[in-house]
Design a protein around this motif. Structure first.
Motif, mmCIF file in Angstrom:
data_model
loop_
_atom_site.group_PDB
_atom_site.id
_atom_site.type_symbol
_atom_site.label_atom_id
_atom_site.label_comp_id
_atom_site.label_asym_id
_atom_site.label_seq_id
_atom_site.Cartn_x
_atom_site.Cartn_y
_atom_site.Cartn_z
ATOM 1 N N ASN A 158 0.839 -1.076 -0.162
ATOM 2 C CA ASN A 158 -0.048 0.066 0.027
ATOM 3 C C ASN A 158 0.925 1.372 -0.003
ATOM 4 N N ARG A 159 2.036 1.283 0.705
ATOM 5 C CA ARG A 159 2.722 2.362 0.688
ATOM 6 C C ARG A 159 3.419 2.571 -0.669
ATOM 7 N N TRP A 160 3.957 1.681 -1.327
ATOM 8 C CA TRP A 160 4.396 1.570 -2.695
ATOM 9 C C TRP A 160 3.376 2.208 -3.570
ATOM 10 N N PHE A 161 2.144 1.885 -3.477
ATOM 11 C CA PHE A 161 1.057 2.145 -4.299
ATOM 12 C C PHE A 161 0.643 3.820 -4.081
ATOM 13 N N MET A 162 0.894 4.082 -2.678
ATOM 14 C CA MET A 162 0.578 5.442 -2.466
ATOM 15 C C MET A 162 1.511 6.272 -3.079
ATOM 16 N N GLU A 163 3.020 5.886 -2.975
ATOM 17 C CA GLU A 163 3.970 6.869 -3.555
ATOM 18 C C GLU A 163 4.011 6.844 -4.864
ATOM 19 N N HIS A 164 3.632 5.934 -5.517
ATOM 20 C CA HIS A 164 3.632 5.902 -6.960
ATOM 21 C C HIS A 164 2.211 6.568 -7.776
ATOM 22 N N THR A 165 1.127 6.773 -6.986
ATOM 23 C CA THR A 165 -0.004 7.619 -7.567
ATOM 24 C C THR A 165 -0.161 8.954 -6.763
ATOM 25 N N ALA A 166 0.945 9.280 -6.193
ATOM 26 C CA ALA A 166 0.798 10.601 -5.534
ATOM 27 C C ALA A 166 0.332 11.656 -6.364
ATOM 28 N N GLY A 167 1.258 11.753 -7.435
ATOM 29 C CA GLY A 167 1.084 12.749 -8.646
ATOM 30 C C GLY A 167 -0.239 12.836 -9.205
ATOM 31 N N VAL A 168 -1.106 11.685 -9.541
ATOM 32 C CA VAL A 168 -2.576 11.536 -10.015
ATOM 33 C C VAL A 168 -3.454 12.153 -8.874
ATOM 34 N N ARG A 169 -3.181 11.548 -7.724
ATOM 35 C CA ARG A 169 -3.977 12.161 -6.519
ATOM 36 C C ARG A 169 -3.834 13.474 -6.240
ATOM 37 N N ASN A 170 -2.704 14.133 -6.273
ATOM 38 C CA ASN A 170 -2.408 15.676 -6.370
ATOM 39 C C ASN A 170 -3.243 16.248 -7.331
ATOM 40 N N ILE A 171 -3.076 15.897 -8.469
ATOM 41 C CA ILE A 171 -3.899 16.476 -9.610
ATOM 42 C C ILE A 171 -5.456 16.534 -9.304
ATOM 43 N N SER A 172 -6.042 15.396 -8.896
ATOM 44 C CA SER A 172 -7.301 15.354 -8.792
ATOM 45 C C SER A 172 -7.709 16.158 -7.410
ATOM 46 N N SER A 173 -6.986 16.294 -6.512
ATOM 47 C CA SER A 173 -7.398 17.007 -5.423
ATOM 48 C C SER A 173 -7.228 18.442 -5.791
ATOM 49 N N ALA A 174 -6.288 18.887 -6.603
ATOM 50 C CA ALA A 174 -6.064 20.231 -6.793
ATOM 51 C C ALA A 174 -7.568 20.728 -7.575
ATOM 52 N N ARG A 175 -7.841 19.772 -8.600
ATOM 53 C CA ARG A 175 -9.230 20.272 -9.382
ATOM 54 C C ARG A 175 -10.338 20.507 -8.259
ATOM 55 N N ARG A 176 -10.338 19.475 -7.609
ATOM 56 C CA ARG A 176 -11.474 19.566 -6.439
ATOM 57 C C ARG A 176 -11.523 20.749 -5.793
ATOM 58 N N ASN A 177 -10.563 21.087 -5.377
ATOM 59 C CA ASN A 177 -9.995 22.428 -4.196
ATOM 60 C C ASN A 177 -10.355 23.614 -5.371
ATOM 61 N N ARG A 178 -10.036 23.640 -6.597
ATOM 62 C CA ARG A 178 -10.196 24.737 -7.291
ATOM 63 C C ARG A 178 -11.818 25.042 -7.690
ATOM 64 N N ARG A 179 -12.648 23.758 -7.576
ATOM 65 C CA ARG A 179 -13.902 24.224 -8.015
ATOM 66 C C ARG A 179 -14.609 24.623 -6.461
ATOM 67 N N LYS A 180 -14.057 24.408 -5.319
ATOM 68 C CA LYS A 180 -14.854 24.889 -4.101
ATOM 69 C C LYS A 180 -14.564 26.292 -3.905
ATOM 70 N N PRO A 181 -15.476 27.050 -3.507
ATOM 71 C CA PRO A 181 -15.335 28.337 -3.055
ATOM 72 C C PRO A 181 -14.467 28.546 -1.900
ATOM 73 N N ALA A 182 -13.703 29.793 -1.835
ATOM 74 C CA ALA A 182 -12.671 30.263 -0.880
ATOM 75 C C ALA A 182 -13.492 30.193 0.646
ATOM 76 N N ARG A 183 -12.783 29.376 1.625
ATOM 77 C CA ARG A 183 -13.643 29.368 2.926
ATOM 78 C C ARG A 183 -13.257 30.711 3.767
ATOM 79 N N ASN A 184 -12.358 31.534 3.206
ATOM 80 C CA ASN A 184 -12.085 32.572 4.021
ATOM 81 C C ASN A 184 -12.773 33.999 3.376
ATOM 82 N N THR A 185 -13.903 33.614 2.586
ATOM 83 C CA THR A 185 -14.733 34.837 2.113
ATOM 84 C C THR A 185 -15.594 35.420 3.267
#
Length: 105
Positions: free
Chosen positions: A68-95
């Motif tokens: 599982n650790r190997w899987f998480m290390e090798h898929t970190a780039g894909v997971r970071n891209i998808s989480s960045a897209r999700r966060n971009r769609r959310k409105p800012a919380r400090n509004t």
């Protein structure tokens, strides 16, 4: 019956990110094969699904954690891209919404 199941699962590795990926990926491949009808996707999906459940039922904690650790290390780039897209769609919380000073409530 519930106690027997709890005792059975107590010493098992359980579900992790790699097992979830394997089981869901296997199900998706099997459904995809229902439309394409080649047989290879069904076979690959079935292998992924079975291996995912073998990992869940395994008693070898160290080996499964390393996989599982190997899987998480090798898929970190894909997971970071998808989480960045999700966060971009959310409105800012400090509004802050300011109201006019003389506005009546």
């Amino acid at each position: 019956m519930k106690d027997k199941f709890i005792r059975f699962m107590r010493s098992r590795y359980g579900n992790d990110q790699l097992s979830s990926f394997l089981t869901w990926g296997g199900l998706i491949f099997m459904v995809l094969d229902a439309f394409i009808k080649t047989g290879i996707f069904y076979f690959l999906g079935l292998l992924m699904f079975i291996y995912g459940y073998v990992r869940i039922m395994s008693k070898n904690y160290d080996k499964r954690a390393a996989q599982n650790r190997w899987f998480m290390e090798h898929t970190a780039g894909v997971r970071n891209i998808s989480s960045a897209r999700r966060n971009r769609r959310k409105p800012a919380r400090n509004t802050r919404y300011l109201s006019a000073a003389n506005a009546s409530r």
